[in-house]
Structure formats: structure tokens, C-alpha cells
Design a protein around this motif. Sequence first.
Motif, PDB file in Angstrom:
ATOM      1  N   VAL A  89      -1.484  42.869 -34.539  1.00  0.00           N
ATOM      2  CA  VAL A  89      -2.211  41.787 -35.350  1.00  0.00           C
ATOM      3  C   VAL A  89      -1.996  42.418 -36.888  1.00  0.00           C
ATOM      4  CG1 VAL A  89      -4.606  41.477 -36.580  1.00  0.00           C
ATOM      5  CG2 VAL A  89      -4.235  41.545 -34.009  1.00  0.00           C
ATOM      6  N   ASP A  90      -1.807  43.642 -37.021  1.00  0.00           N
ATOM      7  CA  ASP A  90      -1.359  44.118 -38.461  1.00  0.00           C
ATOM      8  C   ASP A  90      -0.069  43.797 -38.853  1.00  0.00           C
ATOM      9  OD1 ASP A  90      -3.711  45.572 -38.483  1.00  0.00           O
ATOM     10  OD2 ASP A  90      -3.201  47.416 -38.271  1.00  0.00           O
ATOM     11  N   ALA A  91       0.910  43.836 -37.758  1.00  0.00           N
ATOM     12  CA  ALA A  91       2.141  43.714 -38.019  1.00  0.00           C
ATOM     13  C   ALA A  91       2.809  42.148 -38.114  1.00  0.00           C
ATOM     14  CB  ALA A  91       3.310  44.214 -36.913  1.00  0.00           C
ATOM     15  N   LEU A  92       1.913  41.436 -37.251  1.00  0.00           N
ATOM     16  CA  LEU A  92       2.392  39.898 -37.285  1.00  0.00           C
ATOM     17  C   LEU A  92       1.453  39.080 -38.098  1.00  0.00           C
ATOM     18  CD1 LEU A  92       3.485  39.824 -33.475  1.00  0.00           C
ATOM     19  CD2 LEU A  92       5.109  40.146 -35.449  1.00  0.00           C
ATOM     20  N   GLY A  93       0.519  39.574 -38.437  1.00  0.00           N
ATOM     21  CA  GLY A  93      -0.585  38.646 -39.186  1.00  0.00           C
ATOM     22  C   GLY A  93      -1.262  37.607 -38.227  1.00  0.00           C
ATOM     23  N   VAL A  94      -1.230  37.820 -36.916  1.00  0.00           N
ATOM     24  CA  VAL A  94      -1.693  36.927 -35.832  1.00  0.00           C
ATOM     25  C   VAL A  94      -3.383  37.141 -35.702  1.00  0.00           C
ATOM     26  CG1 VAL A  94       0.540  36.289 -34.827  1.00  0.00           C
ATOM     27  CG2 VAL A  94      -1.204  38.341 -33.988  1.00  0.00           C
TER      28      VAL A  94
ATOM     29  N   ASP B 239      10.158  42.420 -37.460  1.00  0.00           N
ATOM     30  CA  ASP B 239       8.702  42.786 -37.079  1.00  0.00           C
ATOM     31  C   ASP B 239       8.625  43.902 -36.046  1.00  0.00           C
ATOM     32  OD1 ASP B 239       7.745  40.904 -38.829  1.00  0.00           O
ATOM     33  OD2 ASP B 239       7.887  39.434 -37.284  1.00  0.00           O
ATOM     34  N   PHE B 240       9.859  43.784 -35.129  1.00  0.00           N
ATOM     35  CA  PHE B 240       9.777  44.903 -34.033  1.00  0.00           C
ATOM     36  C   PHE B 240      10.091  46.266 -34.836  1.00  0.00           C
ATOM     37  CE2 PHE B 240      10.541  41.204 -31.522  1.00  0.00           C
ATOM     38  CZ  PHE B 240       9.671  41.696 -30.390  1.00  0.00           C
ATOM     39  N   LEU B 241      10.549  46.242 -35.820  1.00  0.00           N
ATOM     40  CA  LEU B 241      10.708  47.650 -36.567  1.00  0.00           C
ATOM     41  C   LEU B 241       9.386  48.065 -36.714  1.00  0.00           C
ATOM     42  CD1 LEU B 241      13.879  47.207 -38.750  1.00  0.00           C
ATOM     43  CD2 LEU B 241      13.699  48.319 -36.769  1.00  0.00           C
ATOM     44  N   ASP B 242       8.422  47.404 -37.529  1.00  0.00           N
ATOM     45  CA  ASP B 242       7.022  47.591 -37.921  1.00  0.00           C
ATOM     46  C   ASP B 242       6.282  47.979 -36.633  1.00  0.00           C
ATOM     47  OD1 ASP B 242       5.035  47.984 -39.596  1.00  0.00           O
ATOM     48  OD2 ASP B 242       4.545  45.953 -39.847  1.00  0.00           O
TER      49      ASP B 242
END
Length: 129
Positions: A17-22, A43-46
Amino acid sequence: MAVSKDEIFKKVQTALVDALGVDEEDVTPEATMVGDLGAESIDFLDIVFKLEKAFSIEIPRKELSPEDILTNAEFVKEGKVTPAGIAELKKRMPFVNFTKFEANPNVREFSNLMTVGDLCRYVESKVAK
């Protein structure tokens, strides 16, 4: 102390949720990381950073994205992953269900393979050590 499957899912869900804003309700075990949640390679790095921090684990990049297999002529023929390539992927990524991919082993489909549930199983294997 052992971490329960529910705790792992909740922490993975929070990281996504934090990394992707979903939205939280979109992060289900069946949701695919790329197709359903829109994760891109950056995004995978995050995501990896957030999971390493949340679980105090180290995630080597090659364990979650074995690009070397997908770019190796020994494992890919005419845009499709060969049976030897699939065997190598299964060996390196035992937490992923390859059934659907095996039916259509197109290299372009690989990025849409991993689900949230797969990621949770991966984290489980790391925290169990």
C-alpha cells in the motif's frame, strides 16, 4: 519468535500500500504484483527495502527477479521459456505457483506471474531461517 502467516500478510500488505499507493482491499493474496497492483521495476526496489526493514531480513535481488534466466538463450527460445528454463525458475523461486505460466511460458508474461501470496510465502521462507 515466529511470525504468523497473518502477521506476514499484514506487513506485506502495508508495504505494498505504501510503495504502490493502492488501496488496502486491493492487496489480496491472489492479486498479481504487476497486472493487478501496477508494480513497475522501480517499485520493486522500494518494496524490497520496506520488507527488509519490516522483517529484519535481507532480500538478494536475484531471488525475486531472476532476469538472468529470462535473457539466457539456453532457457528462452523464440520468446518462450523452455522446460529447462521453467525448471530453473522453479528451483530459484519455489514460493511461486508456475501452473498458469507453464501453459503459456511467454517471456512477456513472466512479469505478471508473482502474486501477493507468492511474496508472502517468500517472506515466510526468509523469516523462518
